[in-house]
Design an enzyme around this catalytic site. Structure first.
Site, mmCIF file in Angstrom:
data_model
loop_
_atom_site.group_PDB
_atom_site.id
_atom_site.type_symbol
_atom_site.label_atom_id
_atom_site.label_comp_id
_atom_site.label_asym_id
_atom_site.label_seq_id
_atom_site.Cartn_x
_atom_site.Cartn_y
_atom_site.Cartn_z
ATOM 1 N N CYS A 41 -11.178 79.742 57.334
ATOM 2 C CA CYS A 41 -12.216 80.776 57.404
ATOM 3 C C CYS A 41 -13.042 80.681 58.692
ATOM 4 O O CYS A 41 -13.407 81.697 59.279
ATOM 5 C CB CYS A 41 -13.136 80.662 56.202
ATOM 6 S SG CYS A 41 -12.299 80.443 54.630
ATOM 7 N N CYS A 114 -16.769 81.437 56.124
ATOM 8 C CA CYS A 114 -16.603 81.204 54.689
ATOM 9 C C CYS A 114 -17.879 81.558 53.917
ATOM 10 O O CYS A 114 -18.946 81.731 54.492
ATOM 11 C CB CYS A 114 -16.190 79.761 54.437
ATOM 12 S SG CYS A 114 -15.601 79.453 52.750
ATOM 13 N N ASP A 115 -17.727 81.572 52.603
ATOM 14 C CA ASP A 115 -18.694 82.191 51.697
ATOM 15 C C ASP A 115 -20.151 81.831 51.945
ATOM 16 O O ASP A 115 -21.010 82.698 52.087
ATOM 17 C CB ASP A 115 -18.359 81.824 50.255
ATOM 18 C CG ASP A 115 -17.000 82.336 49.809
ATOM 19 O OD1 ASP A 115 -16.297 82.929 50.634
ATOM 20 O OD2 ASP A 115 -16.650 82.143 48.641
ATOM 21 N N LYS A 116 -20.487 80.542 51.960
ATOM 22 C CA LYS A 116 -21.895 80.143 52.016
ATOM 23 C C LYS A 116 -22.455 80.195 53.424
ATOM 24 O O LYS A 116 -23.678 80.216 53.599
ATOM 25 C CB LYS A 116 -22.085 78.742 51.423
ATOM 26 C CG LYS A 116 -21.575 78.607 50.007
ATOM 27 C CD LYS A 116 -22.113 79.690 49.098
ATOM 28 C CE LYS A 116 -21.393 79.715 47.772
ATOM 29 N NZ LYS A 116 -19.950 80.043 47.850
ATOM 30 N N SER A 462 -15.711 82.677 41.405
ATOM 31 C CA SER A 462 -15.249 83.087 42.723
ATOM 32 C C SER A 462 -15.203 84.606 42.792
ATOM 33 O O SER A 462 -15.043 85.291 41.777
ATOM 34 C CB SER A 462 -13.844 82.524 42.975
ATOM 35 O OG SER A 462 -13.237 83.150 44.072
#
Length: 550
Positions: A41, A114-116, A462
């Site tokens: 990512c 990425c997500d965070k 998720s």
């Protein structure tokens, strides 16, 4: 920092590593990177930063790159390491804030993947409130397996199919070699792309930048233009507090609902609102989603991935659809100085595209999120509606004290059709870190139980999760929430139309059990995990660690 005779020592340090007088006289721009070599990512962000720096220099600034951290949700999924993921959001925000305050940069560009890293970057920009923007590194392209496009979601579900005896180890190994073909964030409308879309419509990310795939040849030029743009933002003194408003957050929520995005959007926008001093309640998500049609036919509930959205017309097309539906706060300003309404007006739709449906022909009349309350979730919980048609389910509770215990039961075919799986002690404090349950939910789908089993947890899901799943159940177990006292075989009811999650046990019995409940010993008693567990708020408030002065 570098001006005047009294700052000669600071200039001396910088000259020793290659900066000259001209560079030190210019505005300094912090390039807050979240590059890491441990996941796809963010793997390419180091190279992308070079293009950003070129743009900054061309526009008269001096870029100075620094790094934060990044934890891959996908790679750590199903392990103790996944507990670090949500905690990393706070560390990312803290580290960017500290670095920028320390060096007193004039402006900032934060690079995320990425997500965070995405909400962590924007939370930091909100705290700092200096001219700044966030640039998303872009999505991975889909893999190809036996003539079909695949994503990492297919691998998670294949694990369940293999466990059930429906896929050979050879096929699983072949699939895992194809599903993640290069750098970039997960390809569906999972958490990374959900938040990228939300922040682009919110306006803190330049419109048109996010959905350009990570490996697309145009991504370098997008990054260069972002570097130039931040100097314009500095000149015009456009600050996050002008961009991140109640109206722009509502635009972001509607974008998540319309695109069928991740339930993690609830957690992250609540956290950002808290950082920004904006009054936002978990019920606002239900209110906005209820009036927003689901138009994005995107994975995990639909057919398409991020590169398809890019080719169909991008996030501008989503903004246009929101405007057509009368749901867009048109006058909300974006980082470029233009309003989101202007971008909605200029959207270009690819003829014949089927990724974003017309307002007149939605996948569903209401958006992809719902907030349930009831005696099992007094502070609320989040259900993702996109991708399943069930309006409710009643069944016996199968109770597990951790994700590992639940996954073991799934692997042993211990979950049956009609069961309501309860996974607790996975909340922000109890985990700590509020793990995602994708390994469990995907395995259930892979075993063919996706439409027959419901699941609830004080942890998270998720963005790749689909099915009847309630996450963020609050209060969490270790904070005395009713999820703590559910017993094996208790009857539980999901009722989506009435927005309730109910433990069908007499209230006197619930009160008796709560009185007798004692939380388990904490998993960590020192270090960052313990600090987080002791200070984090409820998921209903965004699971933030901001001080509670009152």
């Amino acid at each position: 920092m570098f001006d005047g005779p009294e700052r000669a020592f600071a200039r001396a340090y910088m000259k020793g590593i290659g900066f000259d007088d001209d560079e030190l006289r210019r505005p300094t721009v912090g390039i807050a990177n979240t590059w890491i070599e441990a996941m796809p990512c963010n793997y390419h962000l180091r190279g992308l930063a070079e293009h950003v720096k070129e743009g900054v220099r061309e526009a008269g600034g001096t870029p100075m790159e620094f790094n934060s951290i990044a934890i891959s949700d996908g790679i750590t999924m199903g392990t103790e390491g996944m507990k670090t993921s949500l905690i990393s959001r706070e560390v990312i925000a803290d580290s960017i804030e500290l670095t920028v305050r320390g060096y007193q940069f004039d402006a900032v560009i934060a690079l995320s993947g990425c997500d965070k890293t995405i909400p962590g970057c924007v939370m930091a920009l909100s705290r700092l409130d200096i001219p700044s923007l966030m640039l998303y590194g872009g999505s991975i392209l889909p893999g190809k397996w036996r003539g079909e496009e695949v994503t990492i979601q297919d691998v998670f579900e294949a694990i369940g199919a293999h466990s059930a005896g429906n896929m050979s180890i050879e096929d699983l190994t072949e699939l895992e070699g194809c599903a993640s073909p290069g750098p970039g964030a997960c390809g569906g409308q999972f958490t990374a792309n959900t938040m990228a879309c939300a922040f682009e419509v919110m306006g803190i990310t330049p419109m048109g930048s996010g959905m350009v795939p990570a490996v697309d040849g145009a991504k370098g030029q997008v990054a260069r233009e972002a570097g130039r743009l931040v100097m314009e933002v500095l000149e015009k003194d456009i600050r996050p507090s002008q961009i991140i408003t109640r109206e722009s957050i509502e635009n972001a929520i509607a974008t998540i609902a319309m695109s069928g995005g991740s339930t993690n959007g609830v957690l992250h926008l609540l956290a950002l609102a808290r950082e920004s001093g904006i009054d936002l309640d978990i019920e606002d998500f239900d209110r906005i989603s209820e009036r927003t049609p689901l138009l994005g036919d995107l994975k995990p509930g639909g057919k398409y991935v991020a590169k398809d959205l890019y080719e169909a017309g991008g996030i501008e097309l989503l903004a246009h659809r929101l405007d057509e539906a009368g749901l867009l706060h048109r006058d909300a300003i974006t980082v470029t100085g233009k309003t989101i309404g202007e971008y909605a007006d200029s959207a270009t739709e690819t003829p014949g595209q089927e990724v974003v449906l017309p307002v007149s022909d939605p996948l569903k009349p209401n958006g992809g999120l719902a907030i349930l309350r009831g005696n099992l979730a007094p502070e609320g919980c989040v259900v993702k509606l996109a991708g399943h048609e069930r309006s409710g389910q009643t069944g016996p509770a199968r109770v597990f004290e951790s994700e590992e215990a639940a996954f073991a039961a799934v692997k042993e075919s211990g979950i049956k059709a009609g069961d309501i799986v309860v996974i607790r002690n996975e909340g922000p404090s109890g985990g700590p870190g509020m793990r995602e349950m994708l390994q469990v939910t995907a395995a259930l789908v892979g075993e063919g139980l996706g439409e027959d089993v419901a699941l609830l947890t004080d942890g998270r899901f998720s963005g790749a999760t689909h099915g009847l799943m309630a996450g963020h159940v609050a209060p969490e177990a270790v904070r005395g929430g009713p999820i703590a006292i559910v017993q094996e075989g208790d009857e539980i009811s999901f009722d989506i139309p009435n927005r309730t999650l109910t433990l069908n046990v007499p209230e006197e019995e619930i009160a008796r059990r709560l009185e007798a409940y004692e939380p388990p010993e904490p998993s960590y008693t020192s270090g960052v995990m313990a600090k987080y567990a002791s200070s984090v708020s409820s998921a209903a408030q965004g699971a933030v660690t901001t001080p509670q002065w009152d």
